[in-house]
Write a protein that holds these residues in place. Sequence first.
Motif, PDB file in Angstrom:
ATOM      1  N   GLU A   6      42.198  27.787  49.901  1.00  0.00           N
ATOM      2  CA  GLU A   6      40.949  27.939  49.159  1.00  0.00           C
ATOM      3  C   GLU A   6      40.069  27.228  48.292  1.00  0.00           C
ATOM      4  O   GLU A   6      39.127  27.367  47.544  1.00  0.00           O
ATOM      5  CB  GLU A   6      41.834  29.091  48.085  1.00  0.00           C
ATOM      6  CG  GLU A   6      41.421  29.919  47.042  1.00  0.00           C
ATOM      7  CD  GLU A   6      39.916  30.783  48.176  1.00  0.00           C
ATOM      8  OE1 GLU A   6      39.867  31.305  48.994  1.00  0.00           O
ATOM      9  OE2 GLU A   6      38.791  31.340  47.387  1.00  0.00           O
ATOM     10  N   GLN A   7      40.781  26.214  48.026  1.00  0.00           N
ATOM     11  CA  GLN A   7      41.037  25.293  46.622  1.00  0.00           C
ATOM     12  C   GLN A   7      38.995  24.632  47.110  1.00  0.00           C
ATOM     13  O   GLN A   7      38.155  24.306  46.505  1.00  0.00           O
ATOM     14  CB  GLN A   7      41.453  24.836  46.689  1.00  0.00           C
ATOM     15  CG  GLN A   7      42.168  25.080  45.752  1.00  0.00           C
ATOM     16  CD  GLN A   7      43.642  24.145  45.269  1.00  0.00           C
ATOM     17  OE1 GLN A   7      44.559  23.383  45.843  1.00  0.00           O
ATOM     18  NE2 GLN A   7      43.923  24.638  43.861  1.00  0.00           N
ATOM     19  N   GLU A  10      36.146  26.818  47.998  1.00  0.00           N
ATOM     20  CA  GLU A  10      35.817  27.680  46.808  1.00  0.00           C
ATOM     21  C   GLU A  10      34.733  26.660  46.377  1.00  0.00           C
ATOM     22  O   GLU A  10      33.319  25.959  45.772  1.00  0.00           O
ATOM     23  CB  GLU A  10      35.953  27.783  45.305  1.00  0.00           C
ATOM     24  CG  GLU A  10      37.104  28.678  45.793  1.00  0.00           C
ATOM     25  CD  GLU A  10      38.025  29.116  45.035  1.00  0.00           C
ATOM     26  OE1 GLU A  10      38.564  29.811  44.465  1.00  0.00           O
ATOM     27  OE2 GLU A  10      38.117  27.933  43.441  1.00  0.00           O
ATOM     28  N   ARG A  40      39.108  30.114  54.719  1.00  0.00           N
ATOM     29  CA  ARG A  40      39.475  31.225  54.199  1.00  0.00           C
ATOM     30  C   ARG A  40      40.141  32.273  55.658  1.00  0.00           C
ATOM     31  O   ARG A  40      40.621  33.199  55.019  1.00  0.00           O
ATOM     32  CB  ARG A  40      38.437  32.040  53.323  1.00  0.00           C
ATOM     33  CG  ARG A  40      38.260  31.443  52.310  1.00  0.00           C
ATOM     34  CD  ARG A  40      37.333  32.434  51.205  1.00  0.00           C
ATOM     35  NE  ARG A  40      37.331  31.713  50.270  1.00  0.00           N
ATOM     36  CZ  ARG A  40      35.671  31.196  49.474  1.00  0.00           C
ATOM     37  NH1 ARG A  40      35.023  31.358  50.126  1.00  0.00           N
ATOM     38  NH2 ARG A  40      35.717  31.087  48.071  1.00  0.00           N
ATOM     39  N   PHE A 159      39.000  37.775  36.049  1.00  0.00           N
ATOM     40  CA  PHE A 159      39.453  37.246  37.223  1.00  0.00           C
ATOM     41  C   PHE A 159      39.411  38.446  38.463  1.00  0.00           C
ATOM     42  O   PHE A 159      40.042  39.931  37.453  1.00  0.00           O
ATOM     43  CB  PHE A 159      40.208  36.210  37.238  1.00  0.00           C
ATOM     44  CG  PHE A 159      40.301  34.882  36.504  1.00  0.00           C
ATOM     45  CD1 PHE A 159      39.901  34.359  36.671  1.00  0.00           C
ATOM     46  CD2 PHE A 159      39.646  34.922  34.828  1.00  0.00           C
ATOM     47  CE1 PHE A 159      40.171  32.715  36.276  1.00  0.00           C
ATOM     48  CE2 PHE A 159      40.009  33.664  34.085  1.00  0.00           C
ATOM     49  CZ  PHE A 159      39.942  33.247  34.908  1.00  0.00           C
ATOM     50  N   LYS A 160      38.201  38.386  39.550  1.00  0.00           N
ATOM     51  CA  LYS A 160      39.048  39.099  39.999  1.00  0.00           C
ATOM     52  C   LYS A 160      40.154  39.438  40.539  1.00  0.00           C
ATOM     53  O   LYS A 160      40.899  38.327  40.496  1.00  0.00           O
ATOM     54  CB  LYS A 160      38.024  39.565  41.666  1.00  0.00           C
ATOM     55  CG  LYS A 160      36.561  40.352  41.592  1.00  0.00           C
ATOM     56  CD  LYS A 160      35.831  40.051  42.573  1.00  0.00           C
ATOM     57  CE  LYS A 160      34.971  38.330  42.184  1.00  0.00           C
ATOM     58  NZ  LYS A 160      34.236  38.050  43.518  1.00  0.00           N
ATOM     59  N   GLU A 163      41.860  37.348  42.889  1.00  0.00           N
ATOM     60  CA  GLU A 163      41.844  36.073  42.543  1.00  0.00           C
ATOM     61  C   GLU A 163      42.752  36.225  41.387  1.00  0.00           C
ATOM     62  O   GLU A 163      43.394  34.509  41.975  1.00  0.00           O
ATOM     63  CB  GLU A 163      40.595  35.786  41.774  1.00  0.00           C
ATOM     64  CG  GLU A 163      40.150  34.022  41.139  1.00  0.00           C
ATOM     65  CD  GLU A 163      38.917  33.758  40.362  1.00  0.00           C
ATOM     66  OE1 GLU A 163      38.690  32.664  40.152  1.00  0.00           O
ATOM     67  OE2 GLU A 163      38.169  34.492  40.183  1.00  0.00           O
ATOM     68  N   ARG A 166      45.931  35.097  43.330  1.00  0.00           N
ATOM     69  CA  ARG A 166      46.048  33.860  44.334  1.00  0.00           C
ATOM     70  C   ARG A 166      47.067  32.527  43.211  1.00  0.00           C
ATOM     71  O   ARG A 166      47.235  31.613  43.305  1.00  0.00           O
ATOM     72  CB  ARG A 166      44.970  33.082  44.397  1.00  0.00           C
ATOM     73  CG  ARG A 166      44.581  33.914  45.948  1.00  0.00           C
ATOM     74  CD  ARG A 166      43.384  33.307  46.185  1.00  0.00           C
ATOM     75  NE  ARG A 166      42.372  32.675  45.771  1.00  0.00           N
ATOM     76  CZ  ARG A 166      41.584  33.626  45.972  1.00  0.00           C
ATOM     77  NH1 ARG A 166      40.991  34.624  46.066  1.00  0.00           N
ATOM     78  NH2 ARG A 166      39.920  32.869  44.989  1.00  0.00           N
ATOM     79  N   TYR A 167      46.623  32.366  42.276  1.00  0.00           N
ATOM     80  CA  TYR A 167      47.608  31.791  41.261  1.00  0.00           C
ATOM     81  C   TYR A 167      48.160  32.388  40.690  1.00  0.00           C
ATOM     82  O   TYR A 167      49.434  31.936  39.431  1.00  0.00           O
ATOM     83  CB  TYR A 167      46.626  31.622  39.864  1.00  0.00           C
ATOM     84  CG  TYR A 167      45.008  30.641  40.115  1.00  0.00           C
ATOM     85  CD1 TYR A 167      44.962  29.495  40.396  1.00  0.00           C
ATOM     86  CD2 TYR A 167      44.469  31.153  40.939  1.00  0.00           C
ATOM     87  CE1 TYR A 167      44.053  28.807  40.269  1.00  0.00           C
ATOM     88  CE2 TYR A 167      43.754  30.559  41.361  1.00  0.00           C
ATOM     89  CZ  TYR A 167      43.498  28.894  41.462  1.00  0.00           C
ATOM     90  OH  TYR A 167      42.044  28.419  41.535  1.00  0.00           O
ATOM     91  N   THR A 196      39.798  43.689  37.830  1.00  0.00           N
ATOM     92  CA  THR A 196      39.635  42.519  36.594  1.00  0.00           C
ATOM     93  C   THR A 196      40.655  42.468  36.165  1.00  0.00           C
ATOM     94  O   THR A 196      41.485  43.189  35.451  1.00  0.00           O
ATOM     95  CB  THR A 196      38.283  42.859  36.206  1.00  0.00           C
ATOM     96  OG1 THR A 196      38.102  43.837  35.217  1.00  0.00           O
ATOM     97  CG2 THR A 196      37.808  42.510  37.532  1.00  0.00           C
ATOM     98  N   ASN A 239      42.139  26.951  36.707  1.00  0.00           N
ATOM     99  CA  ASN A 239      40.872  27.622  37.102  1.00  0.00           C
ATOM    100  C   ASN A 239      40.280  28.149  36.091  1.00  0.00           C
ATOM    101  O   ASN A 239      39.019  29.009  35.331  1.00  0.00           O
ATOM    102  CB  ASN A 239      40.883  29.138  38.158  1.00  0.00           C
ATOM    103  CG  ASN A 239      42.004  29.931  37.770  1.00  0.00           C
ATOM    104  OD1 ASN A 239      42.594  29.711  36.388  1.00  0.00           O
ATOM    105  ND2 ASN A 239      41.577  31.371  38.134  1.00  0.00           N
ATOM    106  N   ASP A 506      36.536  42.248  46.838  1.00  0.00           N
ATOM    107  CA  ASP A 506      35.167  42.326  45.684  1.00  0.00           C
ATOM    108  C   ASP A 506      34.657  43.227  45.567  1.00  0.00           C
ATOM    109  O   ASP A 506      33.444  43.715  44.871  1.00  0.00           O
ATOM    110  CB  ASP A 506      34.014  41.164  46.830  1.00  0.00           C
ATOM    111  CG  ASP A 506      34.934  39.993  46.671  1.00  0.00           C
ATOM    112  OD1 ASP A 506      35.077  39.319  45.727  1.00  0.00           O
ATOM    113  OD2 ASP A 506      34.281  39.555  47.711  1.00  0.00           O
TER     114      ASP A 506
END
Length: 575
Positions: A6-7, A10, A40, A159-160, A163, A166-167, A196, A239, A506
């Motif tokens: 992913e990183q 991006e 991805r 942030f969605k 996303e 993921r963190y 979000t 991020n 999305d």
Amino acid sequence: MPSDNEQIAEIFDEIADLLEIEGDNPFRIRAYRTAARNLRALNKDVRRMREAGEDLTDFPGIGKDLAAKIEEILDTGRCRALEKLRRKVPPDLGELLRLPGIGPKRVHALYHELDIQNLEQLQRAARDGEIRELSGFGPKTEARLLEAVEKHRDSERRFKLAEAARYAEPLQAWLEGGKNIEQVVIAGSYRRAKETVGDLDILVIARDGRQAIQHFTHYEDVDTVVSSGSTRATVILSNGLQVDLRVVPKVSYGAALHYFTGSKAHNIAVRRIAQKKGWKINEYGLYEGDKRIAGETEASLFKQLGLAYIEPELRENRGEIEAAREDKLPKLIKLTDLRGDLHCHTRASDGQGSLRAMAEAARDRGLDYLAITEHSKHLAVAHGLDSDRLLKQVDAIAELNDILDGITLLSGIEVDILEDGSLDLPDEVLDRLDLVIGAVHSQFNLSRKQQTERILRAMDSPHFTLLAHPSGRLIDKREPYAVDMERIIHQAAQRGCYLELNANPDRLDLLDSHCRLAKEEGVLVSINSDAHSPAAFEHLRFGIGQARRGWLEKDDVLNTRSLTALRKLLKQTRQ
């Protein structure tokens, strides 16, 4: 930490954006975007691939140059090519890309023709009527850009949900591994499955608060420690996501969890119930005078207040308090209730997996059936299928079903709804399919009346099964098109067809409010991944969160049915 894939993806996406702003070679730009998309879709981490001695150039879309950049990123965490590009363009141009309705091509025109470098200059140019003079823009686009700038500048960065996940999930796992930490939960809008997330609120129970805080602030993805004390700390991740951690005593855990989950409107409504009883409620517990009478668990709070337990996704003060008081809350759908997925793509159009790969990935997720629904020919950018290619795929699906174990493939199409409401493929071809998903992929700027009539005409087709991503929105990128969703839902009820909740993070489209309206009208919703790769069936969990926010139960969802029951329902949509 979030995956290396992913990183790196991006970084490649940002390189592609900057190259496009610079007007670079389109083939070079496409190479970076393809590499990012393929990374991805990959089911294994590139770092482990390299450690296992695998040649990265064997991976689709990765040549020697991109493989070398991946090696550089893995070794140093940096990419010199990206850093060089960043130095060539104004630093604030990237902020323009975050506006809905503006991509690299338009940023290129704004920058090179009007020397617009930031949001303030864009806003001023739009107000002065300069943007409409550019080729491909016009007064309507200028007005939309001005509105987007004003909305963006008035709102915090968000942030969605995917996303944030993921963190958030690696961080939660890191915290759970701490020696003194007994329990960890992420609260706030993340727990309520909002589309979000502004920041993360994490609550922990720990035997030693200071050690728990120290463990938290030493997480490897922490970029900045904003504050650190004995029971709370705030950090900023790499991020830009802010994370607030609080160490709470076990006796107050439920009260704190309820308080920090929110929403604010829900909490105010609950507080009023307590006040009417002469009690007070806060993050430490529910109190009668100085005596704590509940608070160790959320369930104890709700019970003491005379309410059934309210699931986090419902806590928006939109009727859940009244329903809890009358014991009429919905039994919300769970991910394990899904029996199939009715929307996915393969390499035949714009997907990344073969028929077999997609089928096996869906089966491995516990699904019993999967509809293959490529784009139709009108969407040329997605290599959409014409009649001949579609019928060949129907035959291929039938052959594969003869040898597949544990899952059944259904033949379908995501057919474009044209401007006049007709479908992009002839009836005699659509008649060969198990289901037909209608989708709007063009002419987003029609009036509300025109867009609504367009979709209603499409739904009248005898082959129409399901309306895909009904509002057409892309979160933070494209606003919903103007459409009378109440009329669409009412027509679906009358016509006997269905609506999609597209689980792609999305999109998350239907809106939660429209899910609830569909439920009230008796229209079944299909929660679909819109997977373009085997890994993308992961999207389904985000669709479930959105469905739960919309009060949907198992019986409100089309693809919770068995295959036999589903086939009967699909047949009924044929007029």
